[in-house]
Design a protein around this motif. Structure first.
Motif, PDB file in Angstrom:
ATOM      1  N   GLN A 180      70.313  68.893  79.185  1.00 49.49           N
ATOM      2  CA  GLN A 180      71.053  67.499  78.954  1.00 49.49           C
ATOM      3  C   GLN A 180      70.557  67.767  77.754  1.00 49.49           C
ATOM      4  OE1 GLN A 180      71.166  64.846  80.092  1.00 49.49           O
ATOM      5  NE2 GLN A 180      70.876  66.160  82.153  1.00 49.49           N
ATOM      6  N   LEU A 181      71.565  69.172  76.878  1.00 51.39           N
ATOM      7  CA  LEU A 181      72.174  68.808  75.351  1.00 51.39           C
ATOM      8  C   LEU A 181      73.924  67.881  74.552  1.00 51.39           C
ATOM      9  CD1 LEU A 181      71.316  72.412  75.531  1.00 51.39           C
ATOM     10  CD2 LEU A 181      70.070  70.545  74.047  1.00 51.39           C
ATOM     11  N   ARG A 182      73.539  67.618  73.862  1.00 49.62           N
ATOM     12  CA  ARG A 182      74.886  66.839  73.101  1.00 49.62           C
ATOM     13  C   ARG A 182      75.862  67.947  73.243  1.00 49.62           C
ATOM     14  NH1 ARG A 182      73.112  64.240  67.661  1.00 49.62           N
ATOM     15  NH2 ARG A 182      75.980  63.788  67.662  1.00 49.62           N
ATOM     16  N   ALA A 183      77.299  67.705  73.933  1.00 53.42           N
ATOM     17  CA  ALA A 183      78.394  68.397  73.142  1.00 53.42           C
ATOM     18  C   ALA A 183      78.098  69.130  71.992  1.00 53.42           C
ATOM     19  CB  ALA A 183      79.456  67.835  74.062  1.00 53.42           C
ATOM     20  N   ARG A 184      78.069  68.924  71.119  1.00 48.86           N
ATOM     21  CA  ARG A 184      77.574  69.213  69.976  1.00 48.86           C
ATOM     22  C   ARG A 184      77.495  70.648  69.514  1.00 48.86           C
ATOM     23  NH1 ARG A 184      74.980  66.185  64.902  1.00 48.86           N
ATOM     24  NH2 ARG A 184      73.337  67.692  66.066  1.00 48.86           N
ATOM     25  N   ASP A 185      75.796  70.483  70.537  1.00 55.53           N
ATOM     26  CA  ASP A 185      74.449  71.164  70.493  1.00 55.53           C
ATOM     27  C   ASP A 185      75.128  72.835  71.291  1.00 55.53           C
ATOM     28  OD1 ASP A 185      73.456  69.409  68.586  1.00 55.53           O
ATOM     29  OD2 ASP A 185      72.126  68.698  70.376  1.00 55.53           O
ATOM     30  N   GLN A 211      77.365  57.065  75.452  1.00 61.33           N
ATOM     31  CA  GLN A 211      76.564  56.458  74.136  1.00 61.33           C
ATOM     32  C   GLN A 211      75.390  55.499  74.447  1.00 61.33           C
ATOM     33  OE1 GLN A 211      77.959  57.685  71.226  1.00 61.33           O
ATOM     34  NE2 GLN A 211      79.650  58.586  72.673  1.00 61.33           N
ATOM     35  N   GLY A 212      74.598  55.995  73.815  1.00 57.90           N
ATOM     36  CA  GLY A 212      72.927  56.006  73.302  1.00 57.90           C
ATOM     37  C   GLY A 212      72.023  55.907  75.447  1.00 57.90           C
ATOM     38  N   ASP A 213      72.642  57.188  75.388  1.00 58.03           N
ATOM     39  CA  ASP A 213      71.810  58.023  76.779  1.00 58.03           C
ATOM     40  C   ASP A 213      70.526  58.610  76.577  1.00 58.03           C
ATOM     41  OD1 ASP A 213      70.888  59.580  78.932  1.00 58.03           O
ATOM     42  OD2 ASP A 213      72.770  59.645  79.676  1.00 58.03           O
ATOM     43  N   SER A 214      69.532  57.858  76.996  1.00 52.64           N
ATOM     44  CA  SER A 214      67.909  58.866  76.005  1.00 52.64           C
ATOM     45  C   SER A 214      68.035  60.162  76.683  1.00 52.64           C
ATOM     46  CB  SER A 214      67.026  57.826  76.502  1.00 52.64           C
ATOM     47  OG  SER A 214      66.883  57.410  77.549  1.00 52.64           O
ATOM     48  N   ALA A 215      68.439  60.140  77.855  1.00 53.79           N
ATOM     49  CA  ALA A 215      67.916  61.268  78.793  1.00 53.79           C
ATOM     50  C   ALA A 215      68.966  62.758  77.910  1.00 53.79           C
ATOM     51  CB  ALA A 215      68.872  61.596  80.230  1.00 53.79           C
ATOM     52  N   ILE A 216      70.112  62.224  76.803  1.00 54.80           N
ATOM     53  CA  ILE A 216      70.746  63.721  76.605  1.00 54.80           C
ATOM     54  C   ILE A 216      70.212  63.424  74.931  1.00 54.80           C
ATOM     55  CG2 ILE A 216      72.857  64.101  74.847  1.00 54.80           C
ATOM     56  CD1 ILE A 216      74.416  62.228  76.707  1.00 54.80           C
TER      57      ILE A 216
END
Length: 514
Positions: A369-374, A310-315
């Motif tokens: 570095q995409l979110r799991a949802r994307d 959570q809060g990882d700016s790289a994602i």
């Protein structure tokens, strides 16, 4: 609704809505909405009036107006042809979800033991048999099979059938079980089956033909056999997706060889118990297997989301407006295919579809570095593109796309469109509920997707008998003979089914097999 055993007809709506490892309940509501939309469209398609006839795209492509005579050589693809594959895909998605949870409860992270495998196989076989029994019993209690000319007695017997089916298929929630003796749920189920058996022997049924095992709901039998085959195949290949695709190729070889004389055709068309199992029904695994692959992706998505920092700016989060654009492109692509394939503008439709595919693929987010949802949505769309291209390439084969007998293009094009609709529902619920309240608008479909066995049965076995016994249906039908009014009547009756199903869900009257 806390039991995590899969249901072959509506493969455990609670299962698909309750993600593993404590995920939020609403993360798979799009799958419930997809299933609910499919079953309600099944109901609506059966209520669309034929007199006077509406445009041909309002009916099965091979049962066209004005004479509505089935023509197996007539190609085409309408929304009515699409609704059954929607349900099959949802069933395929739920198989890995439900069986994975069952495996977790049996052995956790340990390898499957022979005892655990035996229990899983027993569960799969029991649900197949229960769904097959449901297909046979339900068909006998349909009003048109109870009597050629339904009377008040017919409608009362139909309601009794609905009540008995409730006794044998309702899943007692934990709150009920805690307030009654442990033997009561079993006793009600046994009593329901005994009463059904007595009525099967006593009632003459239509034209005094009596009970007949071959009198069955074909859609339910197709679902039962497809669930059996899909569950066994997933259990065998759960860690080897390439084997599952290999099984798809073997099934294709069987399907093609069955068109020629020889032992394969004998195997394909024969069965020692044709009323219970037919090998040819396994061809619907062409939709269920892609569904299980999507189900594996769903499980991976839930796991990755749990482990996502959570809060990882790289994602990099992808804008909801970008996903809205992709959703519109997928909707446009679906519309092009439905119009073009039904109108038989095959070359132009294929060309436009390829252009649309290129635009959709170019619009998808990329990177590590995409979110799991994307990532999950992009994977579903890419698989949908693959099945769509496969279906379009097969479209000229077998005389063009048609539902019965089903062509290869029908299986794979409908699979692709079903995946695209699932993605669009996911975007609507997850990205736009907070700003515009999309969940509220889809809640009726979600609720029906959580209780689809009832939704499938409710019109002929509950709503219509009540409307006839109260004399509402004859009067309302007489006032709605014009085409627009008749279509409005079909919409009203479908909404009644949806509301009744929702009401029974609120009362915890949820039907399940197993």
């Amino acid at each position: 609704m806390d039991d995590s055993r899969p249901d072959p007809f509506a493969p455990e709506a609670a299962e698909a809505s309750d993600p593993p490892t404590g995920q939020p309940l609403d993360r798979a509501e799009a799958l419930d909405a997809l299933r609910g939309f499919a079953v309600l469209m099944m109901v609506f398609s059966g209520l669309v009036p034929r007199k006077p006839p509406l445009p041909a795209w309002m009916y099965h492509a091979q049962v066209a107006p004005p004479d509505f005579q089935f023509d197996p050589l007539l190609p085409g693809f309408t929304w009515v042809d699409w609704v059954f594959p929607l349900f099959l895909l949802a069933m395929g998605v739920s198989i890995p979800v439900a069986l994975s949870r069952r495996i977790d409860r049996l052995v956790g992270e340990a390898p499957l033991t022979p005892i655990a495998i035996a229990r899983l196989l027993g569960d799969i076989a029991r649900r197949w048999l229960e769904l097959s029994a449901f297909a046979i019993v339900l068909q006998h209690f349909r009003p048109n099979h109870l009597s050629a000319k339904p009377t008040d007695l017919t409608w009362c017997l139909t309601l009794i059938g609905f009540g008995l089916l409730t006794l044998v298929y309702v899943r007692w929630p934990r709150s009920w079980r805690s307030r009654c003796p442990a033997w009561l749920p079993i006793a009600t189920k046994v009593g329901g089956w005994l009463t059904i058996a007595i009525l099967m022997v006593v009632l003459p049924f239509r034209d005094d033909t009596g009970f007949d095992l071959t009198r069955q709901d074909v859609i339910l039998m197709l679902l039962a056999v497809s669930s059996l085959g899909g569950s066994l195949l997933w259990l065998l290949t759960r860690s080897r997706q390439d084997w599952r695709l290999g099984a798809l190729a073997l099934l294709l070889a069987l399907r093609l060889s069955a068109t020629a004389d020889g032992w394969v055709a004998t195997l394909w068309n024969g069965s020692p118990l044709p009323w219970l199992f037919r090998v040819e029904y396994l061809q619907y695994l062409f939709i269920v297997i892609p569904g299980t692959i999507a189900g594996d992706l769903l499980l991976r998505y839930w796991r990755d989301r749990n482990n996502e920092p959570q809060g990882d700016s790289a994602i990099r989060p992808v804008s909801r407006w970008r996903w809205l654009t992709i959703a519109k492109l997928l909707g446009l692509l679906t519309l092009i295919l439905l119009i073009g394939l039904q109108g038989r503008w095959v070359v132009a439709t294929t060309g436009l579809a390829i252009v649309g595919i290129i635009v959709v693929l170019a619009s998808l987010p990329r990177g590590d570095q995409l979110r799991a949802r994307d990532r999950f949505r992009s994977q579903l769309i890419r698989w949908g593109v693959y099945w769509l291209l496969l279906g379009l390439l097969c479209e000229p084969f077998q005389g063009g796309i048609h539902k019965d007998p089903p062509t290869l293009s029908y299986f794979w094009i409908s699979t692709a469109l079903s995946l695209f609709l699932w993605v669009n529902l996911t975007i609507a619920i997850e990205d736009f509920d907070r700003p515009v309240g999309t969940r509220r608008w889809l809640q009726l479909a979600i609720d029906n997707g959580r209780n689809p066995m009832v939704a499938y049965v409710a019109y002929a076995n509950l709503v219509l008998p009540i409307l006839n016994l109260t004399r509402i249906h004859p009067g309302f039908s007489g006032l709605t003979q014009a085409p627009v009014l008749a279509l409005g009547r079909a919409i009203v009756y479908t909404l009644l089914v949806a509301l009744v199903t929702r009401g029974l869900l609120r009362l915890n009257l949820v039907w399940r097999t197993g």
